[in-house]
Design a protein around this motif. Structure first.
Motif: not given
Length: 311
Positions: A44-64
């Motif tokens: 998680s990033l705080d509400n104030l923060a910006t920038g890189l947030l990797p989103i895992c779709f589908g089977e990628a969630t197994k590697l999060s």
């Protein structure tokens, strides 16, 4: 069992989270944009923060989990001479102090050097960590302060980017679990004047750097459709850049997917995790993680550890 709505897509989106929204809200917006069945974010990033947030779709969630454990890089902006009750610009100023005389960039960088290395950091009260099932920030809003166990973190690099009057900007490369708000406050105390975070931008997660904003993604969708959006997704194995790769035949891959082990060369140490790739003609297809083990007879084998659902 109800059928999942949306598209079955697998991949990793490097999202540039905007300020003013939670990481979960950014996740849900990305999920809707891609019309994805399944998605999760990695840290998680705080509400104030910006920038890189990797989103895992589908089977990628197994590697999060591997992305959660990765080192992070941030650019932080601070205001010197003040402290707030939250440690950032969203809180109320609770203390004001004069800046040290003759403070310059050289002295600040020398103090930064004191923060390098493995250390213990006490998480802030305004955090999502829970105590007895209650988020700390909820307790903090009630005016309560409770003891928090220190956590082991590492500051790998800390570099001054700019300093002018009350404004200070630095880049920090740190381990998972590091609270940059707390680091900013600690730097302020070491300077003797206090500090709080006015802006925070995450610029790296492991080897990931490039990212897409929502406006960029929406423009791609309008110009190229869903196929264009899908081109923005990274392959799953990019989450594991430092893992050894083991290529197996289709027959060996089938045995692994059935829960069986296969023999391997002795160039691996027992306990080593490996990326499993299945040979398909001239191509290699990533299909999960395996772990090297040694049998009682001394034979080296690979066991299936976390396999992808390719159905």
């Amino acid at each position: 069992m109800s059928k999942l709505r949306g598209r079955r897509i697998d991949g990793i989106l490097l999202l540039d989270k905007p300020t003013g929204i939670s990481s979960n809200a950014a996740l849900q917006q990305a999920k809707r944009l891609f019309q994805a069945q399944k998605a999760g974010h990695t840290g998680s990033l705080d509400n104030l923060a910006t920038g890189l947030l990797p989103i895992c779709f589908g089977e990628a969630t197994k590697l999060s989990g591997f992305l959660l454990a990765a080192d992070k890089g941030y650019i932080a902006d601070c205001r010197l001479g003040y402290n707030t009750d939250t440690g950032d610009a969203e809180g109320q100023i609770i203390q004001q102090r004069a800046l040290p005389e003759l403070l310059d960039a050289e002295k600040i960088q020398a103090i930064f050097a004191e923060f390098l290395g493995i250390q213990q950091q006490i998480p802030p009260m305004y955090s999502a960590l829970k105590q007895q099932g209650q988020p700390l920030y909820k307790l903090a809003r009630q005016g309560k302060t409770v003891a928090r166990a220190p956590r082991t973190i590492e500051i790998i690099a800390l570099t001054l980017l700019s300093f002018s009057g009350e404004q200070l900007q630095f880049h920090v490369h740190c381990s998972k679990g590091t609270y940059v708000r707390t680091l900013a406050e600690d730097i302020g105390e070491r300077l003797g004047c206090g500090a709080y975070l006015t802006a925070l931008r995450r610029v790296t997660v492991g080897d990931y750097r490039e990212m897409y904003s929502f406006s960029q993604l929406e423009s791609i969708l309008q110009a190229q459709g869903m196929s264009g959006l899908d081109q923005c997704l990274l392959p799953l194995e990019t989450a594991l850049p430092h893992f050894a790769v083991l290529c197996v035949s289709p027959a060996e891959a089938l045995r692994l997917t059935q829960g069986q082990r296969i023999a391997v060369e002795t160039c691996y140490c027992a306990g080593t995790s490996v990326c499993l790739h299945r040979e398909e003609g001239e191509n290699r297809v990533f299909f999960g993680l395996g772990e090297i083990a040694v049998t009682e007879e001394g034979e080296y084998v690979v066991m299936p550890k976390r396999l992808l659902n390719e159905a």
